[in-house]
Scaffold this motif. Structure first.
Motif: not given
Length: 89
Positions: A31-47, A52-55, A60-67
């Motif tokens: 979640s948060g800055h640890d979640l770089c990309w949203y991949h529900p199709n990848l996660w759907a491979l799990l049984p 789960h809802t990410a934060q 501003p915080q997001f852009m600083r993390g990207c940098i």
């Protein structure tokens, strides 16, 4: 590419599946800055199914993390080729 799978024993294949599922779950449950990309199709491979809802960081915080992430690529992948291609092209 995956030819080594053909020679794996049942036990080795089970261990490999467990390792891959653990990696997918770790990413899915981040979640948060640890979640770089949203991949529900990848996660759907799990049984298992999850609600789960990410934060999501505010902009501003997001852009600083990207940098910081991009700066870390300069440090860790100094020999990687660069591109000027825009996202989604």
């Amino acid at each position: 590419m995956d030819s080594e799978i053909e020679s794996m024993s049942k036990e080795q294949l089970i261990a490999e599946v467990k390792k891959l599922r653990a990696g997918i779950r770790e990413h899915r449950d981040s979640s948060g800055h640890d979640l770089c990309w949203y991949h529900p199709n990848l996660w759907a491979l799990l049984p298992e199914k999850t609600d789960h809802t990410a934060q999501v960081p505010e902009w501003p915080q997001f852009m600083r993390g990207c940098i910081k992430y991009r700066q870390s690529l300069d440090e860790q992948l100094t020999q990687a080729s660069r591109t000027e291609k825009e996202f989604g092209e």
